[in-house]
Design an enzyme around this catalytic site. Structure first.
Site, PDB file in Angstrom:
ATOM      1  N   GLU A   1       0.871  -1.163   0.012  1.00  0.00           N
ATOM      2  CA  GLU A   1       0.014  -0.099  -0.075  1.00  0.00           C
ATOM      3  C   GLU A   1       0.852   1.252   0.025  1.00  0.00           C
ATOM      4  O   GLU A   1       1.637   1.338   0.913  1.00  0.00           O
ATOM      5  CB  GLU A   1      -1.078   0.015   1.115  1.00  0.00           C
ATOM      6  CG  GLU A   1      -1.984   0.973   1.164  1.00  0.00           C
ATOM      7  CD  GLU A   1      -2.855   1.052   2.311  1.00  0.00           C
ATOM      8  OE1 GLU A   1      -3.251  -0.172   2.922  1.00  0.00           O
ATOM      9  OE2 GLU A   1      -3.479   2.186   2.560  1.00  0.00           O
TER      10      GLU A   1
ATOM     11  N   LYS B   1      -8.105  -0.655  11.205  1.00  0.00           N
ATOM     12  CA  LYS B   1      -7.222  -1.157   9.752  1.00  0.00           C
ATOM     13  C   LYS B   1      -6.072  -0.302   9.817  1.00  0.00           C
ATOM     14  O   LYS B   1      -5.136  -0.812   9.043  1.00  0.00           O
ATOM     15  CB  LYS B   1      -8.308  -0.895   8.544  1.00  0.00           C
ATOM     16  CG  LYS B   1      -7.804  -1.550   7.184  1.00  0.00           C
ATOM     17  CD  LYS B   1      -6.688  -0.643   6.478  1.00  0.00           C
ATOM     18  CE  LYS B   1      -6.341  -1.341   5.381  1.00  0.00           C
ATOM     19  NZ  LYS B   1      -5.285  -0.299   4.614  1.00  0.00           N
TER      20      LYS B   1
ATOM     21  N   ASP C   1       3.239 -14.737  11.606  1.00  0.00           N
ATOM     22  CA  ASP C   1       1.997 -15.218  11.034  1.00  0.00           C
ATOM     23  C   ASP C   1       1.023 -14.109  11.411  1.00  0.00           C
ATOM     24  O   ASP C   1       0.481 -14.009  12.540  1.00  0.00           O
ATOM     25  CB  ASP C   1       1.749 -16.533  11.957  1.00  0.00           C
ATOM     26  CG  ASP C   1       0.312 -17.107  11.415  1.00  0.00           C
ATOM     27  OD1 ASP C   1      -0.639 -16.344  10.653  1.00  0.00           O
ATOM     28  OD2 ASP C   1       0.115 -18.334  11.719  1.00  0.00           O
TER      29      ASP C   1
ATOM     30  N   HIS D   1      -1.831  10.786  -0.148  1.00  0.00           N
ATOM     31  CA  HIS D   1      -2.064   9.628  -0.965  1.00  0.00           C
ATOM     32  C   HIS D   1      -1.817  10.081  -2.569  1.00  0.00           C
ATOM     33  O   HIS D   1      -0.846   9.281  -3.306  1.00  0.00           O
ATOM     34  CB  HIS D   1      -3.241   8.735  -0.837  1.00  0.00           C
ATOM     35  CG  HIS D   1      -3.651   7.913  -0.017  1.00  0.00           C
ATOM     36  ND1 HIS D   1      -3.547   6.595  -0.206  1.00  0.00           N
ATOM     37  CD2 HIS D   1      -3.522   8.121   1.561  1.00  0.00           C
ATOM     38  CE1 HIS D   1      -3.764   5.956   1.142  1.00  0.00           C
ATOM     39  NE2 HIS D   1      -3.760   6.857   1.912  1.00  0.00           N
TER      40      HIS D   1
END
Ligand code: NDP
Length: 424
Positions: free
Chosen positions: A75, A260, A276, A378
């Site tokens: 990302e 998130k 993991d 972004h």
């Protein structure tokens, strides 16, 4: 001195060696990457290697130690955001991370128990025998200083289900390993004994990813005068971040996205160190809903003219075991972090850093959201990667990015046209 951020990837590989983040042979192993032969040993039916971008975040200062942080993520803007947030937080003394405990929990679920009360009594009376049997199943972890730290038993009546269960929980010190296989071996090892003691049937014996005995708290405190950002005064920014944090406590739609953002950092380092990430994800989201309602994992509030941020989360990670020793990128990550995998306390140190990275990522997202909005940053980064993707050299990138931001459509074709015109 050449800057890491503005250098091309090939140059960055050299800078990693020049700046002693990693040795030359480690960098060479990164160039080779994971081999197909190794992949074939790791999973079934392997026929390729799925790559992910691997980059470095800077400015992390946790428990008085400076870190360069390797992150595996696809990302854009995640690494820049982490570095930017960490810089502000470092100027205020960095993060303080604290490990509550480091044990993994596993469970054996028994069904068809003739007398639950009696069974509980027997299990509690035979605790030492059961712990001994668990140790006999995995003796090497005891030799390493680990082993079962507690055993408990709980009866789950058939209220919401058709089936009742008797569940035996082990909490195990797995030393430097995440411990899934260690736990599973022990649990399967004690299952026949539990069947014998209770007259019931062991339905399963498995580690739990709800790692509430591996909690980590990280905290930072930034004075208002260090918080000023894009023409917004520090106090105003602090108030808005505090309000945004409260929104994540009361609205599940926001809480999910809030978390998130935290996972943007957490996953990238968990992945980079060969851990993991599904296990960590499952545990952290379950913890976010521990009081019956899903909430933001971090909180931000104002205290003594400072913005204070804190997050507590379960982080069941290891510095050995699984694919950690196999994957060349995981090995390089430990070298870059200057954490010696397998050494006592290394997993605690890594867990403290992962939590800090999650909180930094959260700070960056909230700061952007309550100031200029998330898209501006972004798109700026998108413009930069487009410029580089069409071949802009370091001294051309700025000019191409400037033009791209003014263009009607921000895509590769436009970037190419701008670069061509720039070179004429
Ligand atoms: P391993 O099965 O690899 O066990 C740890 C290994 O590390 C052992 O071989 C141990 O050696 C060795 N070791 C070396 N030094 C140390 C040390 N200082 N402390 C502890 N162990 C040391 O890994 P885990 O048990 O950690 O299991 C993790 C793996 O299990 C991950 O790949 C995970 O994806 C997977 N998994 C996850 C599940 C879940 O999350 N629900 C379920 C099942 C698997 P020795 O044996 O000599 O002691």
């Amino acid at each position: 001195m050449r800057r890491f951020y503005t250098s091309r990837p090939e140059k960055r590989l050299e800078l990693v060696v020049e700046r002693s983040y990693a040795q030359e042979e480690t960098v060479n192993s990164l160039k080779e990457g994971l081999s197909l032969d190794l992949a074939d040993q790791m999973i079934e039916n392997a026929f390729g290697i799925y790559g992910l971008p691997y980059g470095l975040a800077f400015n992390f200062f946790v428990n008085e130690k400076e870190y360069v942080v390797p992150m595996a993520t696809e990302e854009p803007s995640v690494i820049a955001a982490a570095s930017g947030a960490a810089k502000t937080i470092k100027s205020a003394g960095g993060f303080k991370s604290h490990i509550h405990s480091r044990q993994m929990i596993g469970q054996v679920a028994l069904i068809d128990i003739p007398h639950a009360d009696q069974a509980i009594q027997i299990i509690e009376n035979q605790e030492d025998v059961l712990i001994q049997a668990a140790h006999t199943s995995y003796p090497s972890i005891v030799k390493r200083g680990g082993g079962v730290r507690s055993l408990s038993v709980e009866y789950l009546p058939a209220t919401e289900t058709e089936q009742d269960f008797l569940v035996v929980y082990l909490s195990v010190d797995t030393q430097e390993a995440m411990g899934a296989n260690i736990l599973n071996t022990m649990l399967e090892g004690i299952s026949p004994l539990l069947e014998e003691m209770t007259g019931g049937t062991a339905l399963m014996g498995i580690l739990s990813n709800y790692a509430t005995n591996s909690l980590v708290t990280t905290r930072c405190s930034v004075p208002f005068d260090l918080l000023k950002y894009k023409k917004i005064e520090g106090e105003e920014l602090a108030q808005k971040i505090s309000a945004a944090s409260q929104l994540a406590q009361s609205d599940v739609y926001r809480a999910t996205t809030h978390n998130k953002g935290i996972m943007n950092g957490v996953d990238a380092l968990v992945l980079a160190t060969g851990n993991d990430w599904r296990a960590v994800e499952a545990g952290m989201h379950a913890y976010a809903a521990r009081d019956g309602r899903y909430r933001g994992l971090s909180r931000w509030w104002i205290e003594d003219d400072c913005l204070v941020g804190e997050m507590t989360a379960p982080l069941a990670i290891g510095t050995v075991g699984g694919s950690i020793k196999l994957h060349p990128y995981a090995q390089a990550s430990f070298e870059i972090l200057n954490i010696e995998s397998g050494q006592a306390e290394a997993a605690n140190e890594l867990a403290g850093l992962i939590a800090a990275l999650g909180l930094a990522q959260n700070f960056a997202a909230l700061r952007a959201l309550v100031s200029e909005g998330i898209q501006k940053g972004h798109m700026a980064l998108q413009a930069k990667s487009l410029a580089i993707s069409v071949g802009a050299e370091a001294d051309e990138v700025q000019a191409v990015v400037r033009q791209l931001k003014l263009a009607k459509s921000m895509n590769q074709a436009t970037a190419q046209t701008i670069l061509d015109q720039h070179r004429k």
